[in-house]
Motif scaffolding. Structure first.
Motif, mmCIF file in Angstrom:
data_model
loop_
_atom_site.group_PDB
_atom_site.id
_atom_site.type_symbol
_atom_site.label_atom_id
_atom_site.label_comp_id
_atom_site.label_asym_id
_atom_site.label_seq_id
_atom_site.Cartn_x
_atom_site.Cartn_y
_atom_site.Cartn_z
ATOM 1 N N MET A 48 0.831 -1.198 0.000
ATOM 2 C CA MET A 48 0.000 0.000 0.000
ATOM 3 C C MET A 48 0.866 1.248 0.000
ATOM 4 O O MET A 48 1.902 1.286 0.676
ATOM 5 N N VAL A 49 0.440 2.253 -0.764
ATOM 6 C CA VAL A 49 1.145 3.536 -0.826
ATOM 7 C C VAL A 49 0.122 4.658 -0.692
ATOM 8 O O VAL A 49 -1.079 4.452 -0.867
ATOM 9 N N ASP A 50 0.620 5.842 -0.420
ATOM 10 C CA ASP A 50 -0.243 7.018 -0.417
ATOM 11 C C ASP A 50 -0.783 7.199 -1.835
ATOM 12 O O ASP A 50 -0.065 6.983 -2.812
ATOM 13 N N GLU A 51 -2.034 7.589 -1.944
ATOM 14 C CA GLU A 51 -2.632 7.723 -3.270
ATOM 15 C C GLU A 51 -1.883 8.703 -4.166
ATOM 16 O O GLU A 51 -1.882 8.549 -5.381
ATOM 17 N N ALA A 52 -1.197 9.673 -3.578
ATOM 18 C CA ALA A 52 -0.413 10.623 -4.370
ATOM 19 C C ALA A 52 0.798 9.952 -5.016
ATOM 20 O O ALA A 52 1.315 10.437 -6.022
ATOM 21 N N ASP A 53 1.246 8.831 -4.460
ATOM 22 C CA ASP A 53 2.411 8.108 -4.981
ATOM 23 C C ASP A 53 2.034 6.897 -5.836
ATOM 24 O O ASP A 53 2.917 6.204 -6.351
ATOM 25 N N GLU A 54 0.765 6.644 -5.990
ATOM 26 C CA GLU A 54 0.323 5.410 -6.650
ATOM 27 C C GLU A 54 0.885 5.255 -8.064
ATOM 28 O O GLU A 54 1.440 4.198 -8.403
ATOM 29 N N ASP A 55 0.742 6.249 -8.895
ATOM 30 C CA ASP A 55 1.196 6.127 -10.289
ATOM 31 C C ASP A 55 2.699 5.871 -10.373
ATOM 32 O O ASP A 55 3.141 5.004 -11.125
ATOM 33 N N GLU A 56 3.474 6.613 -9.604
ATOM 34 C CA GLU A 56 4.928 6.447 -9.624
ATOM 35 C C GLU A 56 5.327 5.076 -9.069
ATOM 36 O O GLU A 56 6.217 4.410 -9.607
ATOM 37 N N ALA A 57 4.667 4.637 -8.024
ATOM 38 C CA ALA A 57 4.972 3.325 -7.447
ATOM 39 C C ALA A 57 4.684 2.217 -8.454
ATOM 40 O O ALA A 57 5.512 1.320 -8.656
ATOM 41 N N ARG A 58 3.545 2.281 -9.090
ATOM 42 C CA ARG A 58 3.204 1.262 -10.092
ATOM 43 C C ARG A 58 4.200 1.288 -11.254
ATOM 44 O O ARG A 58 4.599 0.241 -11.759
ATOM 45 N N ARG A 59 4.591 2.476 -11.673
ATOM 46 C CA ARG A 59 5.557 2.600 -12.762
ATOM 47 C C ARG A 59 6.884 1.959 -12.380
ATOM 48 O O ARG A 59 7.448 1.176 -13.143
ATOM 49 N N LEU A 60 7.377 2.273 -11.195
ATOM 50 C CA LEU A 60 8.648 1.717 -10.740
ATOM 51 C C LEU A 60 8.586 0.205 -10.596
ATOM 52 O O LEU A 60 9.521 -0.506 -10.985
ATOM 53 N N LEU A 61 7.509 -0.297 -10.055
ATOM 54 C CA LEU A 61 7.397 -1.731 -9.828
ATOM 55 C C LEU A 61 7.242 -2.513 -11.129
ATOM 56 O O LEU A 61 7.756 -3.619 -11.260
ATOM 57 N N SER A 62 6.561 -1.945 -12.085
ATOM 58 C CA SER A 62 6.377 -2.664 -13.345
ATOM 59 C C SER A 62 7.571 -2.510 -14.277
ATOM 60 O O SER A 62 7.872 -3.397 -15.056
ATOM 61 N N ARG A 63 8.274 -1.386 -14.173
ATOM 62 C CA ARG A 63 9.385 -1.088 -15.078
ATOM 63 C C ARG A 63 10.529 -2.075 -14.938
ATOM 64 O O ARG A 63 11.057 -2.561 -15.912
ATOM 65 N N ASP A 64 10.895 -2.367 -13.725
ATOM 66 C CA ASP A 64 12.109 -3.173 -13.541
ATOM 67 C C ASP A 64 11.902 -4.320 -12.565
ATOM 68 O O ASP A 64 12.812 -4.684 -11.848
ATOM 69 N N ARG A 65 10.740 -4.905 -12.587
ATOM 70 C CA ARG A 65 10.441 -5.994 -11.653
ATOM 71 C C ARG A 65 11.438 -7.148 -11.768
ATOM 72 O O ARG A 65 11.837 -7.729 -10.786
ATOM 73 N N ASP A 66 11.845 -7.478 -12.977
ATOM 74 C CA ASP A 66 12.791 -8.586 -13.157
ATOM 75 C C ASP A 66 14.146 -8.287 -12.527
ATOM 76 O O ASP A 66 14.870 -9.199 -12.191
#
Length: 69
Positions: A48-66
């Motif tokens: 869970m993240v603050d809603e203000a950070d949601e887009d950036e968190a999702r971007r970071l997690l999906s960008r380089d998950r491997d």
């Protein structure tokens, strides 16, 4: 501060790695349902993240998950 779910994981280790990845980028997060993976992944660990950070968190997690898992 409103928390939103940024990701779900099947185990505590993967979820904690994601939390650490976000922390390295300055995004605070919290894990819900940690320790429940013994149930057979029936209850995912929620990051869970603050809603203000949601887009950036999702971007970071999906960008380089491997790279971080």
């Amino acid at each position: 501060m409103a928390l939103v779910e940024a990701a779900r994981f099947h185990n505590d280790l993967e979820a904690d790695l994601a939390r650490s990845r976000l922390a390295a980028e300055g995004i605070d997060s919290v894990l819900f349902d940690v320790g429940m993976s013994w149930v057979g992944a029936a209850i995912p660990v929620r990051l869970m993240v603050d809603e203000a950070d949601e887009d950036e968190a999702r971007r970071l997690l999906s960008r380089d998950r491997d790279e971080w898992v």
